[in-house]
Write an enzyme that holds these catalytic residues in place. Structure first.
Site, short mmCIF file in Angstrom:
data_model
loop_
_atom_site.label_atom_id
_atom_site.label_comp_id
_atom_site.label_asym_id
_atom_site.label_seq_id
_atom_site.Cartn_x
_atom_site.Cartn_y
_atom_site.Cartn_z
N CYS A 73 8.89 -0.94 9.24
CA CYS A 73 10.24 -0.97 9.81
C CYS A 73 11.16 0.02 9.10
CB CYS A 73 10.81 -2.39 9.70
SG CYS A 73 12.53 -2.50 10.21
N GLY A 76 9.64 -1.75 1.95
CA GLY A 76 10.32 -1.65 3.26
C GLY A 76 9.37 -1.66 4.44
N GLY A 77 8.08 -1.37 4.19
CA GLY A 77 7.08 -1.46 5.26
C GLY A 77 7.31 -0.48 6.39
N HIS A 134 41.34 -7.84 23.23
CA HIS A 134 41.44 -6.92 24.35
C HIS A 134 41.90 -5.57 23.85
CE1 HIS A 134 42.18 -5.53 28.43
NE2 HIS A 134 43.36 -5.08 28.02
N GLY A 194 1.75 -1.05 22.55
CA GLY A 194 1.74 -2.33 21.86
C GLY A 194 1.25 -2.21 20.43
N ARG A 195 1.38 -3.32 19.69
CA ARG A 195 0.92 -3.35 18.31
C ARG A 195 -0.05 -4.51 18.12
NH1 ARG A 195 3.59 0.01 14.91
NH2 ARG A 195 3.02 -1.23 13.09
N VAL A 207 -3.08 6.19 32.49
CA VAL A 207 -3.61 7.50 32.10
C VAL A 207 -5.11 7.33 32.03
CG1 VAL A 207 -3.74 9.17 30.22
CG2 VAL A 207 -1.53 8.16 30.85
N ALA A 258 11.49 -7.45 13.20
CA ALA A 258 11.84 -7.57 11.78
C ALA A 258 12.73 -8.79 11.52
CB ALA A 258 12.55 -6.30 11.32
N ARG A 312 0.83 -1.23 0.00
CA ARG A 312 0.00 0.00 0.00
C ARG A 312 0.85 1.27 0.00
NH1 ARG A 312 -1.26 0.43 6.42
NH2 ARG A 312 0.45 -0.94 6.94
P1 NAD Z 1 5.26 -3.39 24.06
O1 NAD Z 1 4.21 -4.40 24.23
O2 NAD Z 1 6.68 -3.80 24.00
O3 NAD Z 1 5.15 -2.31 25.23
C1 NAD Z 1 3.96 -1.64 25.54
C2 NAD Z 1 4.00 -1.22 27.00
O4 NAD Z 1 2.88 -0.42 27.26
C3 NAD Z 1 3.95 -2.40 27.96
O5 NAD Z 1 5.01 -2.27 28.86
C4 NAD Z 1 2.58 -2.27 28.62
O6 NAD Z 1 2.57 -2.71 29.96
C5 NAD Z 1 2.35 -0.77 28.54
N1 NAD Z 1 0.95 -0.37 28.56
C6 NAD Z 1 -0.11 -0.99 27.97
N2 NAD Z 1 -1.24 -0.28 28.17
C7 NAD Z 1 -0.90 0.82 28.89
C8 NAD Z 1 -1.61 1.92 29.39
N3 NAD Z 1 -2.91 2.05 29.20
N4 NAD Z 1 -0.93 2.87 30.09
C9 NAD Z 1 0.42 2.73 30.29
N5 NAD Z 1 1.14 1.71 29.83
C10 NAD Z 1 0.50 0.76 29.13
O7 NAD Z 1 4.84 -2.55 22.78
P2 NAD Z 1 5.58 -1.39 22.00
O8 NAD Z 1 6.70 -0.81 22.76
O9 NAD Z 1 4.47 -0.49 21.55
O10 NAD Z 1 6.16 -2.17 20.77
C11 NAD Z 1 5.29 -2.87 19.89
C12 NAD Z 1 5.98 -4.00 19.21
O11 NAD Z 1 7.00 -3.56 18.35
C13 NAD Z 1 6.61 -4.98 20.18
O12 NAD Z 1 6.30 -6.28 19.75
C14 NAD Z 1 8.07 -4.71 20.06
O13 NAD Z 1 8.83 -5.88 20.30
C15 NAD Z 1 8.20 -4.23 18.63
N6 NAD Z 1 9.31 -3.29 18.53
C16 NAD Z 1 10.58 -3.74 18.64
C17 NAD Z 1 11.65 -2.85 18.59
C18 NAD Z 1 13.04 -3.36 18.72
O14 NAD Z 1 13.25 -4.54 18.55
N7 NAD Z 1 14.01 -2.53 19.07
C19 NAD Z 1 11.42 -1.51 18.45
C20 NAD Z 1 10.13 -1.08 18.33
C21 NAD Z 1 9.08 -1.99 18.38
#
Ligand code: NAD
Length: 480
Positions: free
Chosen positions: A51, A48-49, A454, A281-282, A248, A330, A43
């Site tokens: 990520c 690359g989507g 080292h 979250g996602r 919140v 990814a 879309r």
């Molecule tokens: P996540 O699930 O890692 O973290 C979401 C956090 O929000 C959780 O700690 C949860 O307890 C908290 N939360 C949920 N509802 C809430 C609320 N109402 N108020 C306050 N806190 C709340 O999700 P994310 O950080 O959005 O990431 C999404 C996905 O993308 C994950 O699967 C993650 O692994 C992936 N991701 C990975 C990377 C990486 O590998 N570096 C980077 C970005 C995203």
């Protein structure tokens, strides 16, 4: 859309790939390399989507710059003072756009060389062997693709919170935040997971005052607490406030600010923020592609279930990446993509990786793989844990960053590596060695007897293993 003149008639595909993120383009390219005729539906105007366009890659470009700011500030204590940074947001945006542009145009070239036909539009299934591609721009027509095999790689989207004014542009998800339309003076980050912490790091580096709210009682919930502690200590000194166990309860859009109210034991009085970033979250996109028309089962979380060969309940349709569920990473997607493409090309392969590593690209970075301490406890696995403190690493001290540690989780019976965690700058680079060690079935002795250069941070891996072996000379002698 590229690859005309296909809008009017049906396009035939030996393999249809839906979605061109890391999972989708990898699947398409691997299948093409194995001789399949591939149509890739996307879309976005570029490959690359999420990520590459609005996630992992632009965030890393910005994290690199915010780390520079933090390092320059820290250098003052060691005798070099740079003064306050002057931020040119337009240049920042164009640096980020160049990084992304470089990669997406590279992918377009790779698709072309492989004769992968790219169709732009929103794909939805119309039957077990048919997908329609609906236009994104109004002047494009609809195309139908008749396929023999399909790989669904349609990804995920940010979860929205009920009652939040998500239509207000000051309430952002990670995609909005990475646009950098402005640097808010006061930013509230909702969610202390990977995205929340990474984006908090970016905006703090750019000068925002950050408040972070996490529903559970720890940042990075689920990660072993000893790995999170050094990160917590550093961000405590940087952010205005970190509120754990807090929710919140409402965000009200006012003209000059967003008025936020909190709930929980440490809840504050209502407060005003210039922007709110929601990173809670996602959600998998299985509910957005009319999968039922193809007979593909999708659960109520939008997840498409697959077997070890990435096959859905419909034998000629496969799925990879975020749409098949956690972990939404990814590098998991690309690995699954190769499995699916190879199975379709007739190879006898399956997803059999022993672990999928995770990295939070925060400052300091936190990385982990394999069995965690909490997993071991839950599963009743007898383990031995060793942790090498970076305070005893010459390289970490020279970098002015001795807060980290490198931890190995070993089988109590024979010292075999079961898991590991690293916290400290570059932890994300250090974890890969441990993934290889796990895949090869290494034990502490194998790691300790592999000579590490080292002085490097990678030495901390060998030293943790020496600690387990009782051969370490860089710490106090073992008790007799
Ligand atoms: P996540 O699930 O890692 O973290 C979401 C956090 O929000 C959780 O700690 C949860 O307890 C908290 N939360 C949920 N509802 C809430 C609320 N109402 N108020 C306050 N806190 C709340 O999700 P994310 O950080 O959005 O990431 C999404 C996905 O993308 C994950 O699967 C993650 O692994 C992936 N991701 C990975 C990377 C990486 O590998 N570096 C980077 C970005 C995203």
């Amino acid at each position: 859309m590229t690859g005309e003149p296909t809008r009017a008639e049906a396009v035939r595909a030996e393999l249809l790939v839906l979605g061109a993120g890391p999972g989708g383009y990898t699947a398409a390219f691997r299948a093409a390399d194995l001789g399949k005729q591939v149509v890739l539906v996307e879309r976005y105007p570029t490959l690359g989507g999420v990520c590459l366009n609005v996630g992992c890659i632009p965030s890393k470009a910005l994290l690199h710059l915010s780390a520079l700011v933090a390092e320059a500030k820290a250098a003052a204590a060691h005798g070099i003072e740079f003064g306050e940074p002057r931020i040119d947001i337009a240049k920042l945006r164009s640096f980020k756009a160049d990084v992304v542009g470089n990669l997406t145009s590279g992918l377009a070239g790779l698709a072309k060389r492989r004769k992968v036909q790219v169709l732009r539009g929103n794909g939805r299934f119309e039957g077990p062997n048919r997908l329609v591609v609906e236009p994104v721009e109004s002047d494009e027509g609809t195309v139908t693709v008749e396929f023999e095999h399909a790989i669904i790689a349609a990804g995920s989207r940010s979860v929205e919170l009920a009652d939040f004014p998500h239509d207000d542009e000051r309430v952002m998800d990670s995609t909005d935040a990475l646009e950098l339309s402005e640097i808010p003076e006061r930013l509230l980050v909702v969610g202390g997971g990977i995205i929340g912490l990474e984006m908090a790091s970016v905006f703090h580096g750019l000068g925002s005052k950050v408040t972070l709210v996490e529903l559970l009682d720890q940042l990075l919930p689920g990660v072993d607490p000893d790995l999170v502690k050094p990160l917590r200590k550093i961000v405590d000194g940087r952010y205005e406030r970190i509120l754990l166990g807090t929710k919140v309860s409402a965000v009200k859009a006012r003209k000059r600010a967003l008025r936020v109210t909190f709930e929980g034991p440490d809840a504050l009085a209502a407060d005003d923020f210039d922007r709110v970033l929601v990173a809670v979250g996602r959600r998998a996109n299985g509910d957005r592609i009319d999968a039922e028309a193809a007979g593909v089962a999708v659960d109520d979380r939008g997840v498409v279930s697959v077997d070890a060969q990435q096959r859905t309940n419909v034998p000629h349709i496969f799925a990879v990446g975020d749409i098949v569920g956690e972990p939404m990473l990814a590098h998991k997607a690309t690995h699954e993509a190769k499995v699916a493409a190879e199975v379709i090309a007739g190879r006898k392969v399956a997803f059999d990786a022993r672990t999928i590593p995770s990295v939070a690209y925060t400052d300091p970075e936190v990385a982990w793989m394999g069995l965690s301490e909490s997993d071991a406890k839950q599963q009743g696995v007898e383990i031995r844990k060793v942790s090498f403190p970076w305070a005893a690493s010459g390289r970490a001290l020279g970098n002015g960053r001795s807060e980290g540690h490198t931890k190995l989780i070993l089988a109590a019976a024979d010292g075999r590596l079961l898991g590991a965690g690293v916290v400290g700058p570059h932890a994300g680079e250090l974890i890969s060695e441990l993934v290889v060690a796990l895949e090869l079935g290494a034990d502490a002795e194998d790691i300790a007897l592999s000579i590490h250069p080292h002085p490097t941070l990678s030495e901390t891996v060998a030293m943790a293993a020496e600690l387990a072996q009782g051969t370490i000379t860089d710490l106090m002698p073992p008790r007799r």
